[in-house]
Design a protein around this motif. Structure first.
Motif, PDB file in Angstrom:
ATOM      1  N   LEU A 190       0.810  -1.221   0.000  1.00 36.19           N
ATOM      2  CA  LEU A 190       0.000   0.000   0.000  1.00 36.19           C
ATOM      3  C   LEU A 190       0.840   1.267   0.000  1.00 36.19           C
ATOM      4  CD1 LEU A 190      -2.855  -1.042   2.472  1.00 36.19           C
ATOM      5  CD2 LEU A 190      -2.819  -1.191  -0.032  1.00 36.19           C
ATOM      6  N   SER A 191       2.139   1.125   0.162  1.00 37.44           N
ATOM      7  CA  SER A 191       3.010   2.308   0.183  1.00 37.44           C
ATOM      8  C   SER A 191       3.400   2.693  -1.246  1.00 37.44           C
ATOM      9  CB  SER A 191       4.268   2.018   1.027  1.00 37.44           C
ATOM     10  OG  SER A 191       3.925   1.774   2.375  1.00 37.44           O
ATOM     11  N   VAL A 192       2.423   2.994  -2.030  1.00 33.51           N
ATOM     12  CA  VAL A 192       2.640   3.398  -3.417  1.00 33.51           C
ATOM     13  C   VAL A 192       2.117   4.811  -3.595  1.00 33.51           C
ATOM     14  CG1 VAL A 192       2.583   1.054  -4.327  1.00 33.51           C
ATOM     15  CG2 VAL A 192       0.454   2.372  -4.135  1.00 33.51           C
ATOM     16  N   THR A 193       2.704   5.468  -4.558  1.00 35.56           N
ATOM     17  CA  THR A 193       2.285   6.840  -4.842  1.00 35.56           C
ATOM     18  C   THR A 193       1.026   6.818  -5.699  1.00 35.56           C
ATOM     19  OG1 THR A 193       4.558   7.587  -4.755  1.00 35.56           O
ATOM     20  CG2 THR A 193       2.970   9.031  -5.870  1.00 35.56           C
ATOM     21  N   THR A 194       0.010   7.534  -5.293  1.00 28.70           N
ATOM     22  CA  THR A 194      -1.247   7.636  -6.051  1.00 28.70           C
ATOM     23  C   THR A 194      -1.650   9.092  -6.153  1.00 28.70           C
ATOM     24  OG1 THR A 194      -2.590   7.376  -4.050  1.00 28.70           O
ATOM     25  CG2 THR A 194      -2.037   5.366  -5.291  1.00 28.70           C
ATOM     26  N   ASN A 195      -2.433   9.382  -7.195  1.00 27.87           N
ATOM     27  CA  ASN A 195      -3.040  10.705  -7.325  1.00 27.87           C
ATOM     28  C   ASN A 195      -4.425  10.596  -6.712  1.00 27.87           C
ATOM     29  OD1 ASN A 195      -4.226  13.112  -8.051  1.00 27.87           O
ATOM     30  ND2 ASN A 195      -3.341  13.111 -10.119  1.00 27.87           N
ATOM     31  N   ARG A 196      -4.517  11.080  -5.499  1.00 32.00           N
ATOM     32  CA  ARG A 196      -5.740  10.845  -4.735  1.00 32.00           C
ATOM     33  C   ARG A 196      -6.949  11.573  -5.312  1.00 32.00           C
ATOM     34  NH1 ARG A 196      -1.605  10.605  -1.195  1.00 32.00           N
ATOM     35  NH2 ARG A 196      -1.466  12.855  -0.872  1.00 32.00           N
ATOM     36  N   PRO A 230      -7.382   7.357  -6.913  1.00 29.29           N
ATOM     37  CA  PRO A 230      -7.078   7.243  -5.469  1.00 29.29           C
ATOM     38  C   PRO A 230      -6.955   5.801  -4.976  1.00 29.29           C
ATOM     39  CG  PRO A 230      -9.395   7.693  -5.774  1.00 29.29           C
ATOM     40  CD  PRO A 230      -8.770   7.691  -7.157  1.00 29.29           C
ATOM     41  N   TYR A 231      -7.420   4.827  -5.761  1.00 31.60           N
ATOM     42  CA  TYR A 231      -7.559   3.483  -5.209  1.00 31.60           C
ATOM     43  C   TYR A 231      -6.307   2.653  -5.407  1.00 31.60           C
ATOM     44  CZ  TYR A 231     -12.496   4.712  -5.191  1.00 31.60           C
ATOM     45  OH  TYR A 231     -13.675   5.342  -4.978  1.00 31.60           O
ATOM     46  N   VAL A 232      -6.095   1.768  -4.427  1.00 24.29           N
ATOM     47  CA  VAL A 232      -5.089   0.714  -4.508  1.00 24.29           C
ATOM     48  C   VAL A 232      -5.783  -0.590  -4.153  1.00 24.29           C
ATOM     49  CG1 VAL A 232      -2.885  -0.174  -3.635  1.00 24.29           C
ATOM     50  CG2 VAL A 232      -3.232   2.293  -3.864  1.00 24.29           C
ATOM     51  N   ILE A 233      -5.550  -1.622  -4.962  1.00 24.44           N
ATOM     52  CA  ILE A 233      -6.198  -2.916  -4.716  1.00 24.44           C
ATOM     53  C   ILE A 233      -5.168  -3.866  -4.116  1.00 24.44           C
ATOM     54  CG2 ILE A 233      -7.318  -4.887  -5.813  1.00 24.44           C
ATOM     55  CD1 ILE A 233      -8.447  -3.015  -7.870  1.00 24.44           C
ATOM     56  N   TRP A 234      -5.578  -4.487  -3.028  1.00 19.63           N
ATOM     57  CA  TRP A 234      -4.731  -5.501  -2.369  1.00 19.63           C
ATOM     58  C   TRP A 234      -5.624  -6.610  -1.842  1.00 19.63           C
ATOM     59  CZ3 TRP A 234      -4.072  -7.068   2.876  1.00 19.63           C
ATOM     60  CH2 TRP A 234      -2.948  -7.898   3.096  1.00 19.63           C
ATOM     61  N   ASN A 235      -5.334  -7.812  -2.272  1.00 18.57           N
ATOM     62  CA  ASN A 235      -6.136  -8.978  -1.862  1.00 18.57           C
ATOM     63  C   ASN A 235      -7.634  -8.757  -2.109  1.00 18.57           C
ATOM     64  OD1 ASN A 235      -3.854 -10.338  -1.124  1.00 18.57           O
ATOM     65  ND2 ASN A 235      -4.077  -9.967   1.082  1.00 18.57           N
ATOM     66  N   ASP A 236      -7.946  -8.214  -3.309  1.00 19.22           N
ATOM     67  CA  ASP A 236      -9.340  -7.952  -3.707  1.00 19.22           C
ATOM     68  C   ASP A 236     -10.039  -6.971  -2.779  1.00 19.22           C
ATOM     69  OD1 ASP A 236      -9.105  -9.626  -5.895  1.00 19.22           O
ATOM     70  OD2 ASP A 236      -9.770 -11.399  -4.762  1.00 19.22           O
ATOM     71  N   ARG A 237      -9.256  -6.198  -2.044  1.00 22.22           N
ATOM     72  CA  ARG A 237      -9.819  -5.163  -1.175  1.00 22.22           C
ATOM     73  C   ARG A 237      -9.406  -3.809  -1.728  1.00 22.22           C
ATOM     74  NH1 ARG A 237      -7.282  -7.252   4.253  1.00 22.22           N
ATOM     75  NH2 ARG A 237      -8.185  -5.340   5.147  1.00 22.22           N
ATOM     76  N   LEU A 238     -10.250  -2.831  -1.499  1.00 23.15           N
ATOM     77  CA  LEU A 238     -10.089  -1.511  -2.101  1.00 23.15           C
ATOM     78  C   LEU A 238      -9.603  -0.540  -1.028  1.00 23.15           C
ATOM     79  CD1 LEU A 238     -10.605  -0.557  -5.008  1.00 23.15           C
ATOM     80  CD2 LEU A 238     -12.823   0.303  -4.261  1.00 23.15           C
ATOM     81  N   PHE A 239      -8.446   0.132  -1.295  1.00 28.40           N
ATOM     82  CA  PHE A 239      -7.847   1.014  -0.303  1.00 28.40           C
ATOM     83  C   PHE A 239      -7.563   2.383  -0.924  1.00 28.40           C
ATOM     84  CE2 PHE A 239      -6.837  -3.210   1.205  1.00 28.40           C
ATOM     85  CZ  PHE A 239      -6.995  -3.130   2.568  1.00 28.40           C
ATOM     86  N   ILE A 240      -7.571   3.380  -0.018  1.00 28.96           N
ATOM     87  CA  ILE A 240      -7.026   4.698  -0.319  1.00 28.96           C
ATOM     88  C   ILE A 240      -5.863   4.894   0.646  1.00 28.96           C
ATOM     89  CG2 ILE A 240      -7.463   7.176  -0.395  1.00 28.96           C
ATOM     90  CD1 ILE A 240     -10.415   6.549  -0.829  1.00 28.96           C
ATOM     91  N   SER A 241      -4.657   5.074   0.113  1.00 33.50           N
ATOM     92  CA  SER A 241      -3.461   5.118   0.972  1.00 33.50           C
ATOM     93  C   SER A 241      -2.766   6.468   0.874  1.00 33.50           C
ATOM     94  CB  SER A 241      -2.486   3.998   0.594  1.00 33.50           C
ATOM     95  OG  SER A 241      -1.977   4.217  -0.706  1.00 33.50           O
ATOM     96  N   ASP A 276       6.023  10.755   0.966  1.00 37.26           N
ATOM     97  CA  ASP A 276       5.674  10.085  -0.296  1.00 37.26           C
ATOM     98  C   ASP A 276       6.948   9.586  -0.955  1.00 37.26           C
ATOM     99  OD1 ASP A 276       4.774   9.345  -2.858  1.00 37.26           O
ATOM    100  OD2 ASP A 276       3.149  10.819  -2.765  1.00 37.26           O
ATOM    101  N   PRO A 277       7.024   8.310  -1.298  1.00 38.74           N
ATOM    102  CA  PRO A 277       8.247   7.787  -1.938  1.00 38.74           C
ATOM    103  C   PRO A 277       8.592   8.517  -3.219  1.00 38.74           C
ATOM    104  CG  PRO A 277       6.835   5.998  -1.217  1.00 38.74           C
ATOM    105  CD  PRO A 277       6.046   7.255  -1.024  1.00 38.74           C
ATOM    106  N   ALA A 278       7.613   9.068  -3.896  1.00 35.29           N
ATOM    107  CA  ALA A 278       7.889   9.757  -5.155  1.00 35.29           C
ATOM    108  C   ALA A 278       8.654  11.049  -4.937  1.00 35.29           C
ATOM    109  CB  ALA A 278       6.588  10.042  -5.895  1.00 35.29           C
TER     110      ALA A 278
END
Length: 606
Positions: A149-155, A159-170, A175-177
């Motif tokens: 989940l520690s990925v850069t996103t444009n919220r 905004p979404y990140v998918i992990w194990n078929d679950r939907l996250f906003i991180s 920010d690593p970027a």
């Protein structure tokens, strides 16, 4: 009759029917246009309402997610979170516990701010723990989840990140970027509740409708109803086809777009209204069975069909009524006129009604009766006139020959030629016995030829060896053919008196008989020298005006008698023969009657 063979479009019946259709068709077309226009208007209003509905639901979801994102972003600089992330080693247990509880309360505020939030978690590597908004405030640190989940996103766009078929906003910090890929000191995540989304979408739909929320670039799908795999499978293709089309036209996919399309799912047509959200990087699609929203419009189509069928029945009933009231009696009247035109004057037409056609039929019957009387009177008068004229023409033949015969007899008496006087008076007696039989208007062709030969024998006394006469053979079976008396002798007499009278030697007359189909042709030709084109034309003109001519020669006499008896298709025709003399052809029409032995020809009576 022309009235019966006229074009159907020119009949009164067709004109009335076409006039009725001309009045009814515009009304029907106007009604059809109003119905179709009304249906299109209602359909457009329904579709517009659906579009507005979908846009409203997308805006509701966007506003909730935006509120959550803004809240979570305010906690990036939270004191308690910063202490737990950087100063855990120097904090007392009490301070650490107070900070964790304070952070949990703040995470609970984020969770309760939206019904779409399932859990809010703060991953703290320094603490080697995770603080959540759920009942278990502190959980073990999940390194795998943290890294995923520690990925850069444009919220505000993806905004979404998918992990194990679950939907996250991180939200990682830093920010690593922007930190050169340095590991975040903490990570705030919001897990979006798919059951909550599904429950919300159920409120968006009515019975029979299906709502599908799917990611444009991430593989996730949330459906309002279970068992809607067909709708879920249709969304990616729908979004891809529309997106690719717009991308090719505009160079890039537009930030927001609405999709309206009809597709078939399980054999049933569905209207799909879809709204794409750039903020959520998702598309909300609502599948509505067209029968549900446009079913009422189909009832109007059925009513229109019934109206069409009723119009056809009315037109057919009207046409049949017009045919029975007007066309049938009119057709009967026209046929009756046709029969009268063909000569049927014993016609009586019955019409049971006492309307205008009844009056016409009564007047028609009265007219036919009066016409019948007049025709019989005219016919009888004409017959008597023609009979008297025929008798007169026959009587005119006798003086011509009588004058010549007495002149020859006078000449032989002066010469005291007793032998020839005996022969001559014998021929003359037989001949006058033949022409004075008033009771016989017709005789066998064989007898007519016999007395014509007798006539030529008599003329031989007058012309001697100057003129020679030849008779051809009669066609087989024509010996007993009944023909009018004295039709051949005048033609021969004309050849003697006008064609060969001045010929001093080698004169000849040829009499021939020929059957041409149903016509008997009797030809008399001489080799006279005095016939030229002007004389031939003059003779033809006298034949053509024979009825008006006061003078009656032998040719005109025969021609008029034949035409009076057999019609204008019969009679004489004059031409120049091969030897230069006059060729007179007499044409008599033939018909055939059967007797016990064979077919016997008789002259057609016209």
């Amino acid at each position: 009759m022309k009235l019966l063979t006229q074009s159907p479009r020119s009949s009164i019946f067709m004109k009335i029917v076409l006039t009725f259709l001309g009045v009814l068709a515009p009304l029907y077309a106007l009604n059809l246009y109003m119905n179709e226009s009304g249906q299109q208007t209602v359909r457009s209003e329904i579709v517009q309402s659906m579009n507005t509905k979908v846009e409203l639901y997308v805006n509701l979801i966007e506003s909730d997610i935006q509120r959550v994102i803004k809240l979570i972003e305010t906690y990036v600089n939270d004191d308690d979170l910063m202490k737990l992330s950087t100063s855990t080693a120097i904090m007392s247990d009490i301070d650490r516990t107070d900070a964790i509880l304070a952070l949990k309360n703040k995470l609970n505020l984020v969770k309760t701010s939206s019904s779409f939030v399932h859990n809010v978690t703060a991953f703290i590597p320094e603490l080697d723990r995770s603080v959540t908004s759920n009942d278990d405030a502190i959980t073990a640190f999940d390194e795998a989840q943290f890294k995923a989940l520690s990925v850069t996103t444009n919220r505000y766009e993806t905004p979404y990140v998918i992990w194990n078929d679950r939907l996250f906003i991180s939200v990682p910090y830093p920010d690593p970027a922007t930190s050169g890929g340095r590991k975040p000191v903490f990570l705030l995540t919001v897990e979006v509740s798919q059951p909550a989304l599904r429950s919300a979408m159920r409120t968006f739909t009515n019975n029979g409708e299906t709502a599908v929320l799917s990611g444009n670039h991430l593989s996730y799908t949330v459906t309002s109803n279970n068992g809607s795999e067909e709708a879920e499978a249709a969304v990616p293709e729908l979004v891809a086809s529309t997106g690719s089309k717009q991308e090719s036209e505009e160079g890039a996919m537009p930030p927001d777009r609405q999709i309206q399309k009809s597709i078939t799912i399980n054999g049933e047509r569905h209207l799909v209204i879809a709204k794409s959200s750039s903020m959520l990087d998702s598309t909300l699609s609502i599948f509505v069975p067209e029968e549900e929203i446009f079913g009422s419009l189909s009832h109007y189509r059925w009513w229109m069909l019934w109206l069409t069928l009723s119009s056809i029945v009315i037109i057919v009933f009207f046409a049949l009524s017009i045919y029975r009231i007007i066309q049938r009696p009119m057709h009967t009247l026209l046929r009756s006129f046709n029969k009268v035109e063909q000569g049927n004057l014993n016609l009586v037409v019955q019409y049971p009604l006492k309307d205008e056609f009844g009056f016409l039929f009564d007047r028609f019957n009265a007219m036919v009766r009066e016409l019948n009387v007049l025709v019989h009177e005219v016919y009888e008068h004409k017959y008597r006139v023609r009979l008297a004229e025929l008798r007169q023409l026959q009587s005119q033949i006798n003086p011509h020959f009588l004058y010549n015969s007495f002149f020859i007899l006078h000449r032989m008496a002066k010469l005291h030629d007793n032998d020839n006087i005996i022969r001559f008076t014998k021929y003359l007696g037989e001949y006058f016995q033949f022409i004075t039989r008033d009771g016989m208007d017709e005789m066998a062709l064989e007898m007519e030829v016999k007395y014509a030969r007798t006539y030529t024998e008599i003329q031989a006394f007058r012309f001697g060896n100057r003129i020679h006469t030849e008779f051809g053979e009669l066609p087989p079976g024509m010996e007993q053919l009944l023909v009018p008396r004295l039709i051949l002798q005048p033609l021969i007499e004309n050849a003697y008196n006008h064609g060969l009278e001045n010929k001093l030697k080698d004169g000849w007359i040829c009499v021939s008989f020929e059957q041409q189909h149903d016509t008997l042709v009797i030809a008399v030709e001489d080799n006279g020298d005095e016939l030229d084109e002007s004389k031939l034309h003059s003779l033809r003109m006298r034949l053509l005006s024979a009825e008006e001519s006061a003078e009656s020669t032998g040719l005109i006499n025969v021609h008029r008698r034949i035409q009076i008896k057999y019609g204008h298709e019969s009679g004489l025709s004059l031409s120049k023969g091969e030897s230069g003399g006059l060729r007179a052809e007499l044409r008599l029409p033939l018909i055939w009657e059967e007797n016990e032995n064979a077919n016997v020809p008789i002259v057609d009576r016209g």
